[in-house]
Design an enzyme around this catalytic site. Structure first.
Site, PDB file in Angstrom:
ATOM      1  N   HIS A  23       1.639   5.554 -10.335  1.00  0.00           N
ATOM      2  CA  HIS A  23       0.321   5.077 -10.372  1.00  0.00           C
ATOM      3  C   HIS A  23       0.347   3.602  -9.970  1.00  0.00           C
ATOM      4  O   HIS A  23       1.349   2.966 -10.077  1.00  0.00           O
ATOM      5  CB  HIS A  23      -0.346   4.993 -11.796  1.00  0.00           C
ATOM      6  CG  HIS A  23      -1.694   4.821 -12.007  1.00  0.00           C
ATOM      7  ND1 HIS A  23      -2.358   3.744 -12.120  1.00  0.00           N
ATOM      8  CD2 HIS A  23      -2.791   5.543 -11.890  1.00  0.00           C
ATOM      9  CE1 HIS A  23      -3.514   3.721 -12.188  1.00  0.00           C
ATOM     10  NE2 HIS A  23      -3.693   4.864 -12.112  1.00  0.00           N
TER      11      HIS A  23
ATOM     12  N   ASP B  75      -3.419  13.319 -13.454  1.00  0.00           N
ATOM     13  CA  ASP B  75      -3.649  14.646 -12.742  1.00  0.00           C
ATOM     14  C   ASP B  75      -2.559  15.550 -13.135  1.00  0.00           C
ATOM     15  O   ASP B  75      -2.639  16.732 -12.519  1.00  0.00           O
ATOM     16  CB  ASP B  75      -3.729  14.165 -11.377  1.00  0.00           C
ATOM     17  CG  ASP B  75      -5.231  13.582 -10.991  1.00  0.00           C
ATOM     18  OD1 ASP B  75      -6.042  13.783 -11.522  1.00  0.00           O
ATOM     19  OD2 ASP B  75      -5.096  12.579 -10.095  1.00  0.00           O
TER      20      ASP B  75
HETATM   21  N1  CMC Z   1       6.548  10.711  -5.249  1.00  0.00           N
HETATM   22  C1  CMC Z   1       7.545  10.190  -4.591  1.00  0.00           C
HETATM   23  N2  CMC Z   1       7.794   8.801  -4.590  1.00  0.00           N
HETATM   24  C2  CMC Z   1       6.847   7.957  -4.853  1.00  0.00           C
HETATM   25  C3  CMC Z   1       5.601   8.597  -5.439  1.00  0.00           C
HETATM   26  C4  CMC Z   1       5.419  10.029  -5.785  1.00  0.00           C
HETATM   27  N3  CMC Z   1       4.619  10.674  -6.236  1.00  0.00           N
HETATM   28  N4  CMC Z   1       4.556   7.719  -5.784  1.00  0.00           N
HETATM   29  C5  CMC Z   1       5.175   6.524  -5.589  1.00  0.00           C
HETATM   30  N5  CMC Z   1       6.471   6.967  -4.722  1.00  0.00           N
HETATM   31  C6  CMC Z   1       7.540   5.714  -4.406  1.00  0.00           C
HETATM   32  C7  CMC Z   1       6.963   5.107  -2.950  1.00  0.00           C
HETATM   33  O1  CMC Z   1       7.394   6.117  -1.878  1.00  0.00           O
HETATM   34  C8  CMC Z   1       7.531   3.733  -3.010  1.00  0.00           C
HETATM   35  O2  CMC Z   1       8.883   3.958  -2.685  1.00  0.00           O
HETATM   36  P1  CMC Z   1       9.617   2.682  -1.862  1.00  0.00           P
HETATM   37  O3  CMC Z   1       9.423   1.409  -2.776  1.00  0.00           O
HETATM   38  O4  CMC Z   1      11.181   3.242  -2.045  1.00  0.00           O
HETATM   39  O5  CMC Z   1       8.919   2.562  -0.604  1.00  0.00           O
HETATM   40  C9  CMC Z   1       7.272   3.276  -4.590  1.00  0.00           C
HETATM   41  O6  CMC Z   1       7.152   4.617  -5.339  1.00  0.00           O
HETATM   42  C10 CMC Z   1       6.108   2.692  -4.766  1.00  0.00           C
HETATM   43  O7  CMC Z   1       4.845   3.396  -4.188  1.00  0.00           O
HETATM   44  P2  CMC Z   1       3.929   3.083  -3.523  1.00  0.00           P
HETATM   45  O8  CMC Z   1       3.077   4.122  -2.587  1.00  0.00           O
HETATM   46  O9  CMC Z   1       3.951   1.721  -2.975  1.00  0.00           O
HETATM   47  O10 CMC Z   1       2.667   3.024  -4.788  1.00  0.00           O
HETATM   48  P3  CMC Z   1       1.224   2.705  -4.607  1.00  0.00           P
HETATM   49  O11 CMC Z   1       0.477   1.978  -5.718  1.00  0.00           O
HETATM   50  O12 CMC Z   1       0.525   2.255  -3.507  1.00  0.00           O
HETATM   51  O13 CMC Z   1       0.404   4.321  -4.836  1.00  0.00           O
HETATM   52  C11 CMC Z   1       0.078   6.460  -5.875  1.00  0.00           C
HETATM   53  C12 CMC Z   1       0.135   4.901  -6.158  1.00  0.00           C
HETATM   54  C13 CMC Z   1      -0.670   6.940  -7.059  1.00  0.00           C
HETATM   55  C14 CMC Z   1      -0.902   6.433  -4.639  1.00  0.00           C
HETATM   56  C15 CMC Z   1       1.413   7.009  -5.719  1.00  0.00           C
HETATM   57  O14 CMC Z   1       2.127   6.859  -6.586  1.00  0.00           O
HETATM   58  C16 CMC Z   1       1.274   8.443  -5.038  1.00  0.00           C
HETATM   59  O15 CMC Z   1       1.043   8.859  -3.785  1.00  0.00           O
HETATM   60  N6  CMC Z   1       1.388   9.469  -6.012  1.00  0.00           N
HETATM   61  C17 CMC Z   1       0.962  10.685  -5.854  1.00  0.00           C
HETATM   62  C18 CMC Z   1      -0.559  11.283  -5.550  1.00  0.00           C
HETATM   63  C19 CMC Z   1      -0.984  11.074  -7.060  1.00  0.00           C
HETATM   64  O16 CMC Z   1      -0.421  11.625  -8.216  1.00  0.00           O
HETATM   65  N7  CMC Z   1      -2.190  10.516  -7.178  1.00  0.00           N
HETATM   66  C20 CMC Z   1      -3.099  10.375  -8.468  1.00  0.00           C
HETATM   67  C21 CMC Z   1      -3.051   9.179  -8.924  1.00  0.00           C
HETATM   68  S1  CMC Z   1      -3.867   8.806 -10.727  1.00  0.00           S
HETATM   69  C22 CMC Z   1      -5.295   9.514 -10.815  1.00  0.00           C
HETATM   70  C23 CMC Z   1      -6.163   9.165  -9.621  1.00  0.00           C
HETATM   71  O17 CMC Z   1      -6.353   7.976  -8.919  1.00  0.00           O
HETATM   72  O18 CMC Z   1      -6.907   9.836  -9.068  1.00  0.00           O
END
Ligand code: CMC
Length: 392
Positions: free
Chosen positions: A271, A328
């Site tokens: 998140h 989720d």
């Molecule tokens: N699986 C594997 N690696 C992950 C995940 C994941 N679900 N989420 C984040 N990471 C890693 C990412 O690759 C990055 O690694 P590095 O620093 O080595 O490059 C690090 O963690 C930080 O991630 P980020 O993408 O910079 O974080 P963000 O704040 O931009 O993204 C997020 C947040 C929710 C989009 C992301 O965690 C994600 O894609 N999660 C999976 C999709 C998901 O469950 N979404 C629902 C979110 S909550 C409810 C909603 O909004 O509807």
């Protein structure tokens, strides 16, 4: 221009001041208008929470009754909207249909487009609260090639939604299950607002051009659809199904999620703001056990989800990045136990998020916020001379 600060994804940029939702990502705190999410999920119902988010206070009995009556008065959706709906193929994703229908509402309610006074705002708000669940239910009916029914005005907000979704024919009364009603009410409350997330920021920015509430909500639905946002609830179940079909071994999927050359992410994990736990996920995990128990549903996917969570939480990759299950991760398991098809999960999220979108849009308009218009840092070509077609 040197004065511009770059912040892709707005990770550190505040876009507004807001008095609606408080979120502390380190402590795992979420409050609507100062009330903790744990208490609201336990003690309030969805319509009370909607009122609280939009108007700032919990309603007293008279206020709640008026709000409910005003919504019921607007619950009929124009018959011609059914013609719009019939034009879609049955294979259409319910979120695309919902966004289109919400936009189509502007055509049938032209007076709701310009809402400059607080009174006109109120009218538009009760209209969308009334009609949106009808449209949501109809997206399911469309998929199942079933007749479209209007709201049963004798029932509560959540009950009538369930009836419109699952009623078999015009005469048959739908037998409401208390466990299902209570669980859905709780899920909708937990999804009702989450400050400046992607879809809410979309609603505020579209609304900031004074495009009107329905157009702004339609844009919010589109933003919510994506798998990184609300679409994750569908993606989680598809992922868990895949793990099950693969024999139930979660380690392969953990390895895939860690592999930077593989675009796969653990859906329902991570998140932008929560870095210790997502308080909504805690409540939903507990509710999943209770609801499945009460409904007598034994879903092998629940065990796979628990195993996957445990394995991820023990893995250094997820520990280092502070990745925890989000709202989720377990919600789809409950929707499934209620008999809601996977493609409808994000539609349920949208019904839950509607009061938040409305509250944020109203706050933006009442505060007379300027049009949303971020800047950029230009990195393209400098000045070039035009080349005629024969010289290219
Ligand atoms: N699986 C594997 N690696 C992950 C995940 C994941 N679900 N989420 C984040 N990471 C890693 C990412 O690759 C990055 O690694 P590095 O620093 O080595 O490059 C690090 O963690 C930080 O991630 P980020 O993408 O910079 O974080 P963000 O704040 O931009 O993204 C997020 C947040 C929710 C989009 C992301 O965690 C994600 O894609 N999660 C999976 C999709 C998901 O469950 N979404 C629902 C979110 S909550 C409810 C909603 O909004 O509807």
């Amino acid at each position: 221009s040197g004065a511009i600060t770059l912040d892709p994804g707005y990770k550190n940029t505040g876009s507004c001041e807001s008095a609606i939702t408080f979120l502390d990502g380190e402590e795992g705190i979420l409050r609507y208008r100062g009330y903790s999410i744990e208490e609201l999920a336990e003690k309030a119902d969805f319509l009370e929470v909607a009122y609280l988010l939009i108007f700032g206070e919990l309603p007293n009995e008279a206020q709640l009754q008026k709000f409910n009556t005003d919504i019921l008065d607007q619950s009929i959706v124009n018959e011609d909207m059914k013609t719009v709906l019939k034009g879609f193929p049955e294979t259409a994703h319910p979120m695309g249909v919902l966004s289109s229908l919400t936009s189509a509402l502007t055509a049938f309610n032209p007076k709701s487009v310009n809402v400059d006074s607080e009174e006109d705002m109120y009218k538009a708000i009760v209209k969308i609260l009334a009609k949106f669940p009808v449209l949501a239910a109809w997206t399911l009916r469309k998929k199942n090639n079933q007749a479209f029914y209007n709201k049963d005005t004798n029932l509560g907000y959540v009950e009538s939604l369930l009836k419109m979704m699952f009623q078999q024919d015009a005469n048959k009364t739908y037998k409401l299950n208390k466990t299902v009603v209570n669980a859905l009410d709780k899920l909708l409350i937990l999804h009702a607002d989450h400050e400046q997330n992607c879809s809410t920021s979309t609603v505020r920015i579209v609304g900031s051009s004074h495009a009107g509430l329905f157009a702004s909500i339609s844009a919010g639905v589109s933003a919510l659809w994506g798998p990184l946002h609300g679409g994750a609830n569908q993606a989680v179940i598809e992922m868990l199904e895949e793990i099950k079909a693969d024999g139930g071994d979660t380690s392969k999927f953990i390895a895939k999620a860690k592999d930077k050359d593989d675009p796969f992410r653990l859906m329902g994990f991570g998140h932008r703001v929560y870095k210790n736990f997502d308080p909504r996920a805690k409540i939903i995990k507990k509710a999943a056990d209770e609801v499945l128990g009460q409904l007598g549903v034994d879903d092998p996917i629940l065990e796979i989800a628990k195993g996957l969570e445990k394995a991820a939480l023990e893995d250094q990759y997820f520990i280092d990045r502070k990745l925890y299950p989000n709202v989720d991760f377990y919600s789809g398991i409950i929707y499934r136990a209620m008999g809601i098809p996977t493609e409808m999960f994000t539609v349920m999220f949208a019904v839950g998020r509607l009061p938040g979108w409305i509250a944020q849009w109203r706050e933006m308009r009442l505060r007379k916020e300027p049009i949303g218009r971020p800047r950029q840092v230009y990195i393209g070509e400098t000045h070039r001379k035009f080349k005629s077609l024969e010289n290219r």
